[in-house]
Each structure stands twice: as structure tokens, then as C-alpha cells.
Design a protein around this motif. Structure first.
Motif, PDB file in Angstrom:
ATOM      1  N   LYS A 188       5.052 -14.073  24.251  1.00 17.80           N
ATOM      2  CA  LYS A 188       4.297 -14.463  23.058  1.00 17.80           C
ATOM      3  C   LYS A 188       4.094 -15.971  23.002  1.00 17.80           C
ATOM      4  O   LYS A 188       2.990 -16.457  22.770  1.00 17.80           O
ATOM      5  CB  LYS A 188       5.031 -13.989  21.805  1.00 17.80           C
ATOM      6  N   GLU A 189       5.153 -16.718  23.227  1.00 16.19           N
ATOM      7  CA  GLU A 189       5.059 -18.177  23.079  1.00 16.19           C
ATOM      8  C   GLU A 189       4.337 -18.853  24.235  1.00 16.19           C
ATOM      9  O   GLU A 189       3.748 -19.914  24.047  1.00 16.19           O
ATOM     10  CB  GLU A 189       6.450 -18.782  22.889  1.00 16.19           C
ATOM     11  N   SER A 190       4.366 -18.255  25.416  1.00 18.07           N
ATOM     12  CA  SER A 190       3.627 -18.850  26.538  1.00 18.07           C
ATOM     13  C   SER A 190       2.137 -18.540  26.440  1.00 18.07           C
ATOM     14  O   SER A 190       1.308 -19.267  26.975  1.00 18.07           O
ATOM     15  CB  SER A 190       4.170 -18.346  27.878  1.00 18.07           C
ATOM     16  N   ASN A 239      12.773 -26.235  32.809  1.00 22.42           N
ATOM     17  CA  ASN A 239      12.319 -27.512  32.245  1.00 22.42           C
ATOM     18  C   ASN A 239      10.807 -27.676  32.390  1.00 22.42           C
ATOM     19  O   ASN A 239      10.132 -28.120  31.464  1.00 22.42           O
ATOM     20  CB  ASN A 239      13.046 -28.679  32.909  1.00 22.42           C
ATOM     21  N   LYS A 240      10.273 -27.313  33.540  1.00 20.71           N
ATOM     22  CA  LYS A 240       8.826 -27.425  33.766  1.00 20.71           C
ATOM     23  C   LYS A 240       8.053 -26.493  32.830  1.00 20.71           C
ATOM     24  O   LYS A 240       7.022 -26.871  32.267  1.00 20.71           O
ATOM     25  CB  LYS A 240       8.491 -27.123  35.218  1.00 20.71           C
ATOM     26  N   LEU A 241       8.564 -25.282  32.652  1.00 15.65           N
ATOM     27  CA  LEU A 241       7.897 -24.344  31.752  1.00 15.65           C
ATOM     28  C   LEU A 241       7.943 -24.823  30.305  1.00 15.65           C
ATOM     29  O   LEU A 241       6.970 -24.651  29.566  1.00 15.65           O
ATOM     30  CB  LEU A 241       8.530 -22.958  31.878  1.00 15.65           C
ATOM     31  N   CYS A 242       9.045 -25.411  29.893  1.00 15.48           N
ATOM     32  CA  CYS A 242       9.146 -25.952  28.531  1.00 15.48           C
ATOM     33  C   CYS A 242       8.151 -27.086  28.322  1.00 15.48           C
ATOM     34  O   CYS A 242       7.505 -27.168  27.272  1.00 15.48           O
ATOM     35  CB  CYS A 242      10.571 -26.417  28.244  1.00 15.48           C
ATOM     36  N   ASP A 243       8.029 -27.973  29.309  1.00 18.90           N
ATOM     37  CA  ASP A 243       7.041 -29.051  29.216  1.00 18.90           C
ATOM     38  C   ASP A 243       5.631 -28.492  29.082  1.00 18.90           C
ATOM     39  O   ASP A 243       4.812 -28.991  28.311  1.00 18.90           O
ATOM     40  CB  ASP A 243       7.108 -29.959  30.447  1.00 18.90           C
ATOM     41  N   GLU A 245       6.960 -26.719  22.125  1.00 20.88           N
ATOM     42  CA  GLU A 245       8.166 -26.704  21.295  1.00 20.88           C
ATOM     43  C   GLU A 245       8.692 -25.300  20.985  1.00 20.88           C
ATOM     44  O   GLU A 245       9.897 -25.057  21.081  1.00 20.88           O
ATOM     45  CB  GLU A 245       7.895 -27.456  19.990  1.00 20.88           C
ATOM     46  N   LYS A 246       7.837 -24.380  20.609  1.00 24.31           N
ATOM     47  CA  LYS A 246       8.315 -23.034  20.261  1.00 24.31           C
ATOM     48  C   LYS A 246       8.936 -22.335  21.468  1.00 24.31           C
ATOM     49  O   LYS A 246       9.970 -21.681  21.354  1.00 24.31           O
ATOM     50  CB  LYS A 246       7.180 -22.189  19.676  1.00 24.31           C
ATOM     51  N   PHE A 247       8.321 -22.494  22.615  1.00 24.25           N
ATOM     52  CA  PHE A 247       8.860 -21.928  23.851  1.00 24.25           C
ATOM     53  C   PHE A 247      10.217 -22.573  24.155  1.00 24.25           C
ATOM     54  O   PHE A 247      11.190 -21.886  24.470  1.00 24.25           O
ATOM     55  CB  PHE A 247       7.874 -22.190  24.995  1.00 24.25           C
ATOM     56  N   ASP A 271      19.150 -24.248  23.317  1.00 24.93           N
ATOM     57  CA  ASP A 271      19.725 -24.207  21.975  1.00 24.93           C
ATOM     58  C   ASP A 271      19.588 -25.568  21.290  1.00 24.93           C
ATOM     59  O   ASP A 271      18.985 -26.493  21.838  1.00 24.93           O
ATOM     60  CB  ASP A 271      21.178 -23.709  22.010  1.00 24.93           C
ATOM     61  N   ARG A 272      20.168 -25.708  20.118  1.00 25.01           N
ATOM     62  CA  ARG A 272      20.013 -26.929  19.314  1.00 25.01           C
ATOM     63  C   ARG A 272      20.604 -28.172  19.977  1.00 25.01           C
ATOM     64  O   ARG A 272      20.216 -29.287  19.677  1.00 25.01           O
ATOM     65  CB  ARG A 272      20.643 -26.732  17.938  1.00 25.01           C
ATOM     66  N   SER A 273      21.559 -27.985  20.876  1.00 21.58           N
ATOM     67  CA  SER A 273      22.158 -29.130  21.567  1.00 21.58           C
ATOM     68  C   SER A 273      21.520 -29.349  22.946  1.00 21.58           C
ATOM     69  O   SER A 273      22.090 -30.005  23.805  1.00 21.58           O
ATOM     70  CB  SER A 273      23.670 -28.938  21.707  1.00 21.58           C
ATOM     71  N   ASP A 274      20.328 -28.782  23.135  1.00 23.21           N
ATOM     72  CA  ASP A 274      19.561 -28.912  24.380  1.00 23.21           C
ATOM     73  C   ASP A 274      20.264 -28.312  25.590  1.00 23.21           C
ATOM     74  O   ASP A 274      20.001 -28.696  26.722  1.00 23.21           O
ATOM     75  CB  ASP A 274      19.166 -30.363  24.659  1.00 23.21           C
TER      76      ASP A 274
END
Length: 90
Positions: free
Chosen positions: A13-15, A35-39, A43-45, A51-54
């Protein structure tokens, strides 16, 4: 090298796609891929993957050619990667 990603659950959904091919440097790990996919997907992905502490979410499952892998595992060219996030409901 290129790897083929298949997204399941919330990650799909988020991608905004069910799958894609991603280019990575030789010697890349599962964590490098995440990391590449998050970039790429924002943000939602990222909030699903980390988690909150990265730190990487323990709830995300990564399968490489149908075998579950850890973040430190190396990837190879043309592997099929399935990323799954939990589905809740009741």
C-alpha cells in the motif's frame, strides 16, 4: 546488481506498487536495500520499516528466494525478494 522486490501487506500500500526492480551496489545487504527503499518511498513506508528509534522493525519479514533473511545478509544479482509487514484485524 539488480534485485526484484515483491511487496505484501502495508508495504504494498505505501509503496504504491506490488513489485519493482531496484539497483544496488555489489556487496549490498538486506539493510542497504531497506534504506534505499525508504529513501524512495517516503515517510509512511519508513515508519513501517523502522521503529521510533530508527532501528529496523522486528515485524518486517524479508524473504530472499523463499528463504527468510536477516538485515546483515548479503544480496546477489537477480534475486527475488519478498517484503512482508504484519496484517492486523479481528
Amino acid at each position: 546488481m539488480n534485485v526484484n522486490i515483491k511487496y505484501m501487506g502495508q508495504l504494498r500500500k505505501e509503496s504504491g506498487v506490488s513489485g519493482e526492480s531496484i539497483g544496488l551496489d555489489e556487496g549490498a545487504t538486506v539493510k542497504d536495500l531497506m534504506n534505499k527503499l525508504c529513501d524512495k518511498h517516503g515517510e509512511k513506508f519508513t515508519k513501517i520499516v523502522f521503529d521510533r528509534s530508527d532501528k529496523p522493525s522486528l515485524a518486517i519479514l524479508c524473504f530472499v528466494d523463499d528463504e527468510q533473511k536477516e538485515l546483515s545478509d548479503l544480496l546477489n544479482d537477480d534475486q527475488q525478494i519478498t517484503l512482508m509487514s504484519p496484517i492486523s484485524g479481528g
